[in-house]
Design an enzyme around this catalytic site. Structure first.
Site, PDB file in Angstrom:
ATOM      1  N   SER A  50       0.799  -1.224   0.000  1.00  0.00           N
ATOM      2  CA  SER A  50       0.000   0.000   0.000  1.00  0.00           C
ATOM      3  C   SER A  50       0.834   1.278   0.000  1.00  0.00           C
ATOM      4  O   SER A  50       0.293   2.372  -0.103  1.00  0.00           O
ATOM      5  CB  SER A  50      -0.962   0.009   1.184  1.00  0.00           C
TER       6      SER A  50
ATOM      7  N   LYS B 158      -6.647   3.341   8.706  1.00  0.00           N
ATOM      8  CA  LYS B 158      -5.742   4.325   8.114  1.00  0.00           C
ATOM      9  C   LYS B 158      -6.375   5.725   8.142  1.00  0.00           C
ATOM     10  O   LYS B 158      -5.706   6.712   8.463  1.00  0.00           O
ATOM     11  CB  LYS B 158      -5.430   3.933   6.670  1.00  0.00           C
TER      12      LYS B 158
END
Ligand code: ADP
Length: 851
Positions: free
Chosen positions: A742, A785
């Protein structure tokens, strides 16, 4: 004595001089012989003699210290006892001596000493003759009365003793069978009497006198026994109870202290056997236990195995084979309880309620094991405890972190020294019921070692198809675990062995938003802390702004554990102030009281009480709450640990903010890049995993292939970015291993900034996987996140287009604060990351430099 009349002792007797103990006719005595005269007597008479007559000696009591009299014979007691030496034992240690066993025959009197050396010999006259009494009719009548009285006392005394002891029973029989005349001597030697008293009895040659003297001794003994029995009464009752349990006990020995202990142990074994028979253990277990107890009975208790077997049997008895609590499950009550105990975590609560509802409808549910996965401090354990509370079941937590031996789960075989059952069986013993809620904490931290794989052992425990006959190695019989409700917790599923994961239903418990944390703090944590510290809301006031300050500046976590600790620290500090205030209050100062009242009015009017820092030195009246403001916070917790450093760190080209997911929740991550002269090498630091390294290579390749389009050049102005240039990429928090795809978009943005010399916007964070052709692919952990970015005060977040659906999980208030950019390709990412977009057109200064 029956044989008394038949006994005719020799008229000359060798004399054994004793200084301790008095031998009476009819009794036996063991005496040690070590003086020269006595030793000589033993050697030349007893050891050499061959006839029975040679073994008859005269025992003279009360001789003063026979060891020291080498030459002169001490004065001898006039009356002695003729005795038969039954046994002679010689020994050389510690010095040469003999031990004699002598039996008294009758009294004699010394008429004349015939020789003194090497041992004394005397002419003697036998004193006890039965014919004497039978001929004297007058005294017989008198004696009859006396002897009758004596006999009665003797019987009374013997009956007070424990008749179950064989020696006592024998004595009782002797009382009837022996001639009465022999009784005073025999009983005197049995009962507790001093040497002096015995000597008096020996000297009492006349039978009448002997009876008269012995009766008071008997009476004294009887009284003594009565007193003893009175004090021992309660204990005896206990004994009786034990005896009642074991009516068939065989009594065949005289008890002594060690034997008493053995007896007690024997009793324990009998009690244990009874417990085993009455316990409700399975048939198989009962069979094993009875076999073991049979072995135990035969085993001497000094054997090490004795203790092992006993411990085993005791555990078997203690286990809750058939004991369970009754479930009281009512879904509406469960919902209320869960809501009351926990704020937010809607998804988790919903799934737990579904699970409980199905249990209510169908008993004996063989459903999957629930596994709560999430960062620390988000309430996984606490929800487990609430589930036990709603069901009315016992709760037991089994910490699995670091367990790397399968016998921790399944126990050791009993053949090992120090063997013990595993944690599951131990837990059942602790809770005492067979249907508790077991919380298997930290299943993701199970280890593996040479001692086997504990995860494999857990499989059997957790599999509903197998766990009704779970066999612990220590027990070695099956125990039914099907009633136990297992709940597992973990920080990440990545390290849970797949086979174990397969048996569990994973429920993700994400971290909390700042708003949720504030609510949790005010609804649950603060009241709990106040109670723990003995404070009341009238004494301390923590406004929401302060809580927010603690959350953002003193903690950086997904859960609320540090927050809870900080609140605890504040409460401790306030407790000191309050206690000091109370102390001063005992002798109040007028001025202070007046001021206090003023303040109180002030509070009600403006709702703005004094802060702790302003009033640190003032004794506060107890009604006045201490307000925790930012200054007070600094006083108590020290300077803030986390500052908003984002903008500072983005003041140079070559830095971008990524978003990472860790088992501890989401985190923001600064990616830094720098370039230098070199041979086109890429250096990566920060403990990166393979996938992350590949992302870095992908990013470089994509940028190199698109350098012309974006007008990206190296230091010498070439579009070949790696020409004579080395690149170093660093991911801070270097000690923590990082992996995953990511960070792709962040690396691209960071390098684009480095090669373009432009700054990335300071309030933007991003996440997404990249492909070689510049596409942005979806990633996981979006909620964590986003929360991390929100915690860090960022405003714009770039996420992959295909992750748009994940935003629904995020609370509306968080979404309001943030702007989301959905990107499907890298062009869009770069455009959003730089102020004014990332232009494709060439820059003037670059062209200048080329000239
Ligand atoms: P975990 O097992 O996830 O590491 P704990 O269950 O030990 O965390 O939770 C830590 C503390 O936080 C507990 O005191 C718990 O009561 C509290 N807590 C966590 N989440 C919540 C919540 N949603 N509502 C109320 N208290 C919570």
């Amino acid at each position: 004595m029956a044989a008394g009349s038949a006994i005719q002792i020799p008229s000359r007797l060798p004399l054994l001089l004793t200084h301790e103990g008095v031998l009476l006719p009819g009794s036996t005595m063991r005496t040690s012989v070590d003086s020269p005269r006595n030793m000589q007597l033993v050697r030349s008479r007893l050891l050499k003699g061959t006839s029975l007559r040679s073994t008859i000696i005269g025992v003279i009591p009360n001789t003063s210290d026979p060891t020291s009299d080498c030459d002169d014979l001490p004065s001898l007691h006039r009356i002695g006892t003729a005795a038969l030496a039954v046994q002679v034992v010689g020994s050389n240690w510690p010095k040469p001596h003999y031990t004699l066993l002598v039996t008294g025959l009758c009294r004699f009197q010394i008429l004349q000493l015939l020789k003194e050396k090497p041992y004394p010999v005397a002419e003697v006259e036998q004193l006890d003759r039965l014919e004497q009494f039978t001929n004297q009719h007058k005294s017989e009548e008198e004696l009859g009365e006396l002897s009758e009285q004596f006999y009665k006392y003797a019987v009374q005394l013997v009956e007070m003793l424990d008749m179950s002891v064989p020696a006592v029973a024998k004595l009782r029989r002797l009382l009837d069978n022996l001639p009465r005349e022999a009784l005073p001597d025999i009983l005197t030697s049995i009962i507790r009497t001093s040497n002096q008293e015995k000597l008096q009895i020996l000297d009492a040659v006349r039978l009448e006198e002997r009876f008269k003297m012995t009766i008071p001794l008997l009476v004294r003994q009887i009284e003594g026994l009565k007193l003893l029995q009175k004090t021992r009464k309660p204990k005896q009752d206990d004994d009786k109870r034990v005896v009642a349990i074991r009516p068939n006990r065989r009594i065949n020995h005289i008890p002594s202290t060690t034997e008493d202990e053995e007896e007690e142990d024997h009793d324990d074994v009998v009690i244990l056997e009874k417990k085993i028979r009455t316990s409700s253990m399975s048939e198989q277990a009962l069979k094993v236990c009875l076999k073991e107890i049979k072995r135990l009975k035969k085993m001497p208790q000094s054997m090490p195995e004795y203790a092992l077997t006993r411990n085993y049997l005791e555990l078997m008895v203690e286990l809750p084979w058939n004991k369970s609590t009754k479930d009281r499950l009512e879904i509406r009550a469960a919902r209320i309880l869960l809501d009351n105990d926990h704020y937010a975590m809607e998804k988790l609560k919903k799934r737990v309620l579904e699970y409980l509802a199905v249990r209510q409808l169908k008993n004996n549910l063989k459903g999957p094991i629930l596994c709560f996965v999430g960062p620390p401090g988000v309430g996984k354990t606490s929800v487990g405890r609430s589930i036990a509370k709603t069901l009315g079941r016992e709760f037991h937590r089994i910490a699995l972190g670091g367990v790397c031996d399968q016998s921790d789960i399944r126990g050791h075989r009993r053949t090992y020294v120090g063997s013990m059952p595993g944690r599951i069986i131990n837990g059942l013993k602790t809770v005492g019921v067979n249907n508790p809620v077991f919380l298997l904490d930290e299943v993701d931290k199970l280890g593996k070692s040479l001692q086997g794989d504990p995860a494999a052992a857990l499989l059997e425990v957790l599999d509903p198809e197998q766990n009704h006959s779970f066999t612990d190695h220590y027990l070695n019989v099956a125990f039914d675990l099907s009633q136990v409700l297992f709940i597992a917790t973990a920080n990440t599923t990545a390290t849970i062995p797949p086979a174990l994961l397969d048996r569990m239903e994973i429920i993700q418990v994400p971290g909390y938003t700042q708003e949720e944390k504030i609510e949790i703090a005010h609804r649950h944590l603060i009241p709990k802390q106040l109670e723990q510290h003995g404070l009341t809301p009238q004494q301390i006031q923590i406004p929401q702004v302060t809580t927010l300050d603690i959350i953002t500046r003193y903690t950086r976590e997904a859960g609320v554990r540090s927050l809870d600790r900080k609140l605890g620290a504040i409460c401790r500090a306030v407790a000191v102030k309050v206690a000091e205030g109370q102390h001063k209050e005992t002798k109040p100062d007028r001025a202070e009281v007046a001021e206090g009242e003023d303040c109180k009015e002030h509070v009600t009017e403006d709702a703005k009480p004094e802060s702790i820092s302003d009033t640190a030195d003032l004794a506060l009246p107890p009604e006045m709450p201490i307000l925790i403001d930012f200054h007070a916070l600094k006083d108590i917790l020290g300077p803030p640990m986390y500052e908003m450093e984002v903008s500072e760190r983005l003041s140079q080209p070559g830095v971008a903010i990524g978003l990472a997911w860790t088992p501890l929740g989401g985190e923001i991550m600064f990616v830094e890049a720098s370039r230098m002269d070199g041979e086109g090498q890429l250096t990566l630091t920060g403990q990166l995993g393979d996938v992350m390294k590949e992302s870095a290579h992908l990013a470089i390749s994509w940028l190199r292939s698109n350098a012309k389009r974006y007008q990206l050049t190296n230091a010498s102005g070439s579009f070949d970015l790696l020409d004579n240039t080395d690149i170093h990429l660093h991911f801070p928090a270097g000690a923590v291993t990082k992996d995953g795809p990511s960070a792709g978009v962040t690396i691209v943005t960071c390098l684009a900034s480095l090669f373009s010399g432009r700054l990335v916007c300071s309030d933007v964070a991003m996440t997404g996987e990249i492909t070689l052709r510049g596409l942005v692919l979806p990633v996981g952990g979006i909620k964590d996140k986003v929360l991390a970015a929100h915690r860090a005060g960022l405003k714009r977040i770039i996420i992959p287009q295909r992750n748009e659906k994940d935003l629904e999980e995020i609370a509306a208030n968080v979404r309001q604060d943030l702007t989301f950019v959905m990107a499907s390709c890298l062009d869009e990412v770069l455009n959003a990351a730089f102020d004014g977009g990332f232009a494709v057109k060439p820059r003037a200064d670059r062209l200048n430099s080329k000239l």
